[in-house]
Design a protein around this motif. Structure first.
Motif, PDB file in Angstrom:
ATOM      1  N   THR A 178      44.904  21.351  22.265  1.00  0.00           N
ATOM      2  CA  THR A 178      44.868  21.980  23.388  1.00  0.00           C
ATOM      3  C   THR A 178      43.676  21.551  24.366  1.00  0.00           C
ATOM      4  OG1 THR A 178      43.215  23.756  22.489  1.00  0.00           O
ATOM      5  CG2 THR A 178      45.598  24.261  22.328  1.00  0.00           C
ATOM      6  N   ALA A 179      42.866  20.785  23.902  1.00  0.00           N
ATOM      7  CA  ALA A 179      41.742  20.287  24.861  1.00  0.00           C
ATOM      8  C   ALA A 179      42.011  19.551  26.167  1.00  0.00           C
ATOM      9  CB  ALA A 179      40.836  19.261  24.112  1.00  0.00           C
ATOM     10  N   HIS A 197      40.448  13.000  25.206  1.00  0.00           N
ATOM     11  CA  HIS A 197      40.374  11.277  25.087  1.00  0.00           C
ATOM     12  C   HIS A 197      41.081  10.849  23.625  1.00  0.00           C
ATOM     13  CE1 HIS A 197      38.063  11.577  28.892  1.00  0.00           C
ATOM     14  NE2 HIS A 197      37.848  10.222  28.748  1.00  0.00           N
ATOM     15  N   SER A 198      40.353  11.376  22.726  1.00  0.00           N
ATOM     16  CA  SER A 198      40.714  10.940  21.195  1.00  0.00           C
ATOM     17  C   SER A 198      41.787  11.490  20.717  1.00  0.00           C
ATOM     18  CB  SER A 198      39.400  10.947  20.464  1.00  0.00           C
ATOM     19  OG  SER A 198      38.290  10.497  20.936  1.00  0.00           O
ATOM     20  N   TYR A 199      42.059  12.656  21.032  1.00  0.00           N
ATOM     21  CA  TYR A 199      43.127  13.719  20.242  1.00  0.00           C
ATOM     22  C   TYR A 199      44.382  14.033  21.357  1.00  0.00           C
ATOM     23  CZ  TYR A 199      39.932  12.460  16.671  1.00  0.00           C
ATOM     24  OH  TYR A 199      39.156  11.500  15.732  1.00  0.00           O
ATOM     25  N   VAL A 200      44.154  13.813  22.563  1.00  0.00           N
ATOM     26  CA  VAL A 200      45.319  14.195  23.269  1.00  0.00           C
ATOM     27  C   VAL A 200      46.179  12.538  23.754  1.00  0.00           C
ATOM     28  CG1 VAL A 200      46.352  14.874  25.597  1.00  0.00           C
ATOM     29  CG2 VAL A 200      44.661  16.341  24.308  1.00  0.00           C
ATOM     30  N   TYR A 237      45.619  21.889  17.169  1.00  0.00           N
ATOM     31  CA  TYR A 237      44.186  21.473  17.144  1.00  0.00           C
ATOM     32  C   TYR A 237      43.516  22.481  18.357  1.00  0.00           C
ATOM     33  CZ  TYR A 237      40.249  18.255  16.522  1.00  0.00           C
ATOM     34  OH  TYR A 237      39.021  17.501  16.269  1.00  0.00           O
ATOM     35  N   THR A 238      42.435  23.168  18.063  1.00  0.00           N
ATOM     36  CA  THR A 238      41.887  23.950  19.152  1.00  0.00           C
ATOM     37  C   THR A 238      40.458  24.228  18.573  1.00  0.00           C
ATOM     38  OG1 THR A 238      42.195  25.772  20.751  1.00  0.00           O
ATOM     39  CG2 THR A 238      42.797  26.284  18.353  1.00  0.00           C
ATOM     40  N   ALA A 239      39.906  25.326  19.584  1.00  0.00           N
ATOM     41  CA  ALA A 239      38.379  25.569  19.227  1.00  0.00           C
ATOM     42  C   ALA A 239      38.258  26.713  18.982  1.00  0.00           C
ATOM     43  CB  ALA A 239      37.721  25.254  20.825  1.00  0.00           C
ATOM     44  N   SER A 277      40.146  22.805  13.940  1.00  0.00           N
ATOM     45  CA  SER A 277      39.197  23.378  14.627  1.00  0.00           C
ATOM     46  C   SER A 277      38.273  22.389  15.184  1.00  0.00           C
ATOM     47  CB  SER A 277      38.524  24.613  13.844  1.00  0.00           C
ATOM     48  OG  SER A 277      37.349  25.114  14.694  1.00  0.00           O
ATOM     49  N   VAL A 278      37.627  22.437  16.292  1.00  0.00           N
ATOM     50  CA  VAL A 278      36.723  21.651  16.957  1.00  0.00           C
ATOM     51  C   VAL A 278      35.714  21.941  17.841  1.00  0.00           C
ATOM     52  CG1 VAL A 278      38.248  20.539  18.685  1.00  0.00           C
ATOM     53  CG2 VAL A 278      36.450  19.174  17.895  1.00  0.00           C
ATOM     54  N   GLY A 279      34.544  21.527  17.983  1.00  0.00           N
ATOM     55  CA  GLY A 279      33.830  22.046  19.275  1.00  0.00           C
ATOM     56  C   GLY A 279      32.551  22.747  19.048  1.00  0.00           C
ATOM     57  N   GLU A 280      32.538  23.558  18.049  1.00  0.00           N
ATOM     58  CA  GLU A 280      31.336  24.439  17.584  1.00  0.00           C
ATOM     59  C   GLU A 280      31.581  24.770  16.125  1.00  0.00           C
ATOM     60  OE1 GLU A 280      31.542  28.251  19.607  1.00  0.00           O
ATOM     61  OE2 GLU A 280      33.255  27.444  20.483  1.00  0.00           O
TER      62      GLU A 280
END
Ligand code: WTA
Length: 654
Positions: free
Chosen positions: A309-310, A318-321, A360-362, A390-393
């Motif tokens: 969802t980024a 960039h890397s995962y879309v 894949y989201t935050a 999950s990613v980002g924090e």
């Protein structure tokens, strides 16, 4: 903090992958063994999964640290790897993008169609004078043209700098100038929260009225028509995408470029006021983005429908879309809008409609859904999901459990992936078919990655200890530098542990008794708001740039939904205090920051205060302000020049 951490470390829930998931998983335990045996050979094997016009004979050159090269004598074309090779392998009819606009319009783009579009666009860029090594700024909403633009720039060996559409004209201008961009690709606007959010005016503003800045580097602006709002037009400079791209030739042979050819610059907040242009190159970056995407997200390109969802304005986009999924030839959902427009179940509606299998989201998104309640996702059929990321924090255990239970129906493994703009790709994560997962811990270094936790002098803390996260070995997708500033690159990441040769990530972390990593947030002046990196200094500079402000201090205060929130303490000049109410001033300044940097940087709270807590040497003690912002008792004030200051501030804040 420490009691909270101890609480986390007593987390005892464990979730082993199901036998069924493990049996079909792409990532296996054997990867760790192979990487441990010969790390460089392991990465060379992963790199050989790509198509090389000229195969490499060298893997890593680390003779001049911290400047690494990977696969240096090899040549490849990044766009060819993401497009043509899938078409040539007979998969041209597979969908690359299942795109949906916020208003509900759709476009389904196959690999063959995307390849065709990128070839035409590559020809257009060349016609507009863009050559290998030139910089192209991309300022677009989440539409297929955004992905096509990145790939077309890469295809001709030029360097893209994607600027998040939520950034202001000033932020855009600073990024265009720093990179010396020759071309800007933008659109009339995009849809956000049910409205047209114009983009072209910001580009016009960034390029017009140049003042004292560097001389105009931009020759053309290529404009995609998306929202059909009226835009002003500079003849000779502006070009409509739809006038030139469909008319261009679809013949374009991808030329090989050296593995270390720069691929992109992506600006990110650091501890100073000026964002850093993180530089990534081609072969190593694509190797690690593709490999981690494949094994951590367990991509089965024939059957999976993947959705990250980024926004492409961030490294995750960039890397995962763009690069990871397309290099792997998977089908992915691309969504333009916000999660709650036109209704709060929008994301879950998309999962059901497209049969999304991997999401894949935050954590911040998960927490806002939690707040809305499970009745929203429960209206939709989410049974297609088989893996969540999950990613980002840091993700708190409650949010992790909710994600697994409500979204994943208790069947899906969750991968919590730690990495940074600088690392280019995931570094710490479970492998979904192998690792027993623990709610709240990002867990283990990926195969081929060296991670440790050390104290301030670089000594390993060992299991049970806490300290700073370091990366102990060079990795293929590591940043190659900061655009135009090699000194800052060394200083920011390498000087602290120069003796040990470690990369300093800026994150606090602990190792539990099993050696699993728990991330504790940033240890520097970087905040993480809804998974977006913001610098306290950058916001402070914006505030003091307003004529009403004498001094400002910004802290990140913990926030239930956004992880952290921006809280500013501002000293306003007396003449303004005499003429305006504190509420009015706070409002004006909040808007001002939004205009200077972008809406994401707008402070949640602005407190107008009479003084700031400073040490005798004049350093602002943000730790004490954070205590106030988080409503805690104020900590030790003995090092303050004036110990009474904090009681005055606390009283003013109440
Ligand atoms: C934080 C985003 C805990 C961390 C990919 C890092 C995380 C910063 C995680 C990088 C995670 C990212 N657990 N913290 N899984 N993922 N972070 O450059 O503080 O936007 O340093 O890259 O986000 O943010 P960036």
């Amino acid at each position: 903090m420490s009691s909270q951490i101890d609480h986390l470390l007593t987390e005892t829930r464990r979730f082993a992958p199901s036998a069924e998931f493990a049996a079909a998983a792409i990532g296996t335990a054997d990867l760790y063994a192979r990487a441990a045996e010969d790390r460089e050979a392991f990465w060379a094997d992963q790199a050989r999964e790509l198509h090389w016009h000229t195969p490499f004979t060298k893997t890593l050159d680390w003779s001049n640290p911290p400047f690494a090269t990977w696969f240096e004598d090899g040549e490849l074309n990044v766009a060819y790897n993401c497009l043509d090779r899938h078409v040539e392998a007979g998969n041209g009819d597979r969908f690359a993008l299942l795109w949906e606009g916020e208003p509900g319009d759709e476009r389904r783009v196959t690999y063959a169609e995307l390849t065709d579009e990128v070839k035409r666009l590559a020809n257009v860029l060349t016609d507009l004078g863009v050559e290998a090594g030139d910089r192209v700024a991309i300022y677009l909403p989440m539409i297929p043209e955004a992905v096509a633009s990145m790939l077309a720039v890469a295809r001709i060996g030029a360097i893209h700098s994607v600027v998040f559409g939520g950034f202001s004209a000033d932020s855009l201008r600073a990024r265009i100038d720093d990179a010396g961009a020759k071309l800007v690709i933008t659109s009339d606007g995009g849809y956000r929260k049910g409205r047209v959010s114009p983009l072209k005016p910001a580009v016009d503003q960034a390029l017009g009225d140049r003042g004292q800045g560097p001389q105009e580097s931009v020759e053309h602006v290529l404009v995609v028509r998306r929202t059909e709002n009226e835009v002003s037009w500079t003849e000779g400079r502006d070009v409509w995408y739809h006038d030139v791209v469909p008319a261009a030739s679809a013949d374009h042979e991808a030329q090989p470029f050296p593995a270390e050819n720069p691929l992109f610059i992506l600006y990110t907040s650091g501890t100073t006021g000026k964002p850093k242009g993180i530089l990534h190159t081609s072969g190593g970056y694509l190797t690690q983005a593709a490999f981690t995407n494949k094994v951590v997200h367990d991509l089965h390109p024939e059957t999976d429908v993947y959705w990250c969802t980024a926004d492409i304005g961030w490294i995750t986009g960039h890397s995962y879309v763009t690069y990871g999924p397309l290099a792997n030839g998977v089908t992915q959902v691309l969504y333009e809008g916000t999660p709650d427009t036109p209704h709060p179940g929008r994301w879950w509606e998309l999962v059901e409609k497209y049969g999304v299998t991997i999401l894949y989201t935050a954590p911040t998104a998960i927490r806002s859904f939690m707040k809305l309640g499970r009745q929203v996702p429960e209206k939709f059929d989410l049974s297609s999901l088989r893996l969540l990321g999950s990613v980002g924090e840091p993700i708190n255990p409650e949010a992790w459990m909710w994600y697994r239970h409500v979204i994943g129906g208790d069947r899906t493994p969750i991968v919590d992936t730690w990495w940074q703009t600088e690392t280019g790709a995931m570094m710490v994560s479970a492998l979904p078919g192998v690792t027993e997962t623990k709610p709240g811990s990002a867990q283990v270094p990926l195969p081929g990655v060296g991670v440790d936790v050390v104290d301030d002098s670089g000594n390993k803390v060992g299991n049970g200890g806490g300290g700073l996260l370091v990366l102990t070995k060079p990795w293929p997708s590591m940043l190659r530098g900061i655009w135009g500033d090699p000194e800052r690159f060394k200083e920011t990441y390498w000087d602290k542990f120069e003796q040990q040769g470690y990369y300093f990530a800026g994150d606090g972390a602990r190792l539990d008794e099993d050696g699993d990593v728990w991330f504790l947030g940033r240890v520097d002046d970087v905040m993480n708001v809804s998974g977006h990196r913001l610098s306290t200094t950058e916001i402070e500079s914006a505030l003091v740039g307003n004529e009403a402000v004498a001094e400002a201090a910004v802290v990140g205060a913990s926030d239930e939904t956004t992880g952290q929130a921006v809280v500013a303490f501002v000293i306003v000049k007396q003449s303004y205090l005499d003429q305006h109410s504190p509420e009015g001033l706070a409002d004006t300044l909040r808007k001002w920051v939004g205009e200077q940097i972008g809406p994401i940087a707008r402070p949640r709270d602005i407190y107008i205060v009479g003084e700031l807590p400073k040490t005798r040497s004049g350093k602002i003690m943000r730790r004490l302000l954070r205590d106030v912002a988080e409503g805690r008792e104020v900590g030790d004030t003995t090092t303050l020049a004036d110990t009474a200051v904090m009681s005055v501030i606390s009283a003013q804040v109440k």
